[in-house]
Design a protein around this motif. Structure first.
Motif, PDB file in Angstrom:
ATOM      1  N   ASP A  56      29.887  37.846  40.830  1.00 43.69           N
ATOM      2  CA  ASP A  56      29.615  38.781  41.919  1.00 43.69           C
ATOM      3  C   ASP A  56      30.037  40.183  41.473  1.00 43.69           C
ATOM      4  O   ASP A  56      30.574  40.375  40.384  1.00 43.69           O
ATOM      5  N   GLU A  57      29.803  41.157  42.319  1.00 45.15           N
ATOM      6  CA  GLU A  57      30.078  42.548  41.971  1.00 45.15           C
ATOM      7  C   GLU A  57      31.571  42.798  41.727  1.00 45.15           C
ATOM      8  O   GLU A  57      31.947  43.544  40.822  1.00 45.15           O
ATOM      9  N   ASP A  58      32.428  42.152  42.522  1.00 44.88           N
ATOM     10  CA  ASP A  58      33.868  42.338  42.346  1.00 44.88           C
ATOM     11  C   ASP A  58      34.334  41.812  40.989  1.00 44.88           C
ATOM     12  O   ASP A  58      35.145  42.438  40.309  1.00 44.88           O
ATOM     13  N   ARG A  59      33.830  40.653  40.609  1.00 45.52           N
ATOM     14  CA  ARG A  59      34.216  40.065  39.322  1.00 45.52           C
ATOM     15  C   ARG A  59      33.701  40.917  38.162  1.00 45.52           C
ATOM     16  O   ARG A  59      34.376  41.088  37.157  1.00 45.52           O
ATOM     17  N   ARG A  60      32.495  41.464  38.316  1.00 46.78           N
ATOM     18  CA  ARG A  60      31.950  42.342  37.276  1.00 46.78           C
ATOM     19  C   ARG A  60      32.828  43.577  37.133  1.00 46.78           C
ATOM     20  O   ARG A  60      33.190  43.967  36.030  1.00 46.78           O
ATOM     21  N   ARG A  61      33.180  44.173  38.253  1.00 45.55           N
ATOM     22  CA  ARG A  61      34.012  45.368  38.230  1.00 45.55           C
ATOM     23  C   ARG A  61      35.356  45.081  37.549  1.00 45.55           C
ATOM     24  O   ARG A  61      35.834  45.875  36.739  1.00 45.55           O
ATOM     25  N   ALA A  62      35.950  43.940  37.873  1.00 46.84           N
ATOM     26  CA  ALA A  62      37.242  43.570  37.283  1.00 46.84           C
ATOM     27  C   ALA A  62      37.106  43.356  35.773  1.00 46.84           C
ATOM     28  O   ALA A  62      37.963  43.787  34.992  1.00 46.84           O
ATOM     29  N   GLU A  63      36.051  42.692  35.359  1.00 51.45           N
ATOM     30  CA  GLU A  63      35.849  42.432  33.929  1.00 51.45           C
ATOM     31  C   GLU A  63      35.584  43.727  33.164  1.00 51.45           C
ATOM     32  O   GLU A  63      36.115  43.929  32.074  1.00 51.45           O
ATOM     33  N   CYS A  64      34.795  44.608  33.736  1.00 48.33           N
ATOM     34  CA  CYS A  64      34.467  45.865  33.058  1.00 48.33           C
ATOM     35  C   CYS A  64      35.664  46.818  33.005  1.00 48.33           C
ATOM     36  O   CYS A  64      35.711  47.691  32.147  1.00 48.33           O
ATOM     37  N   ALA A  65      36.626  46.646  33.890  1.00 47.38           N
ATOM     38  CA  ALA A  65      37.805  47.510  33.908  1.00 47.38           C
ATOM     39  C   ALA A  65      38.835  47.112  32.846  1.00 47.38           C
ATOM     40  O   ALA A  65      39.729  47.899  32.550  1.00 47.38           O
ATOM     41  N   LYS A  66      38.696  45.929  32.272  1.00 46.55           N
ATOM     42  CA  LYS A  66      39.650  45.484  31.252  1.00 46.55           C
ATOM     43  C   LYS A  66      39.509  46.335  29.996  1.00 46.55           C
ATOM     44  O   LYS A  66      38.404  46.689  29.607  1.00 46.55           O
TER      45      LYS A  66
END
Length: 71
Positions: A56-66
């Motif tokens: 989902d969008e939240d998981r994508r955002r979290a992964e891209c922020a790493k």
């Protein structure tokens, strides 16, 4: 009395431990670059492709922020 022989290190070839260290550093660099590239590609996926891979969008955002050095 003769002088003891002075043995000079051979500087034309890397030390025996340098080769495995270089290989590990290269593997680490390749892994970090892969993390960076896949996160960059993940950032540009459309919503329907995200759904296809189960994100989902939240998981994508979290992964891209790493940072790229984190797995």
């Amino acid at each position: 009395m003769s002088q003891p022989a002075v043995i000079q290190p051979d500087r034309t070839h890397p030390a025996p431990l340098a080769a495995p260290l270089r290989a590990r550093l290269r593997a680490l660099l390749v892994l970090c670059l892969r993390h960076h590239r896949t996160r960059w590609e993940l950032r540009d996926l459309s919503p329907h492709l995200l759904a296809d891979i189960g994100l989902d969008e939240d998981r994508r955002r979290a992964e891209c922020a790493k940072p790229f050095w984190r797995g």
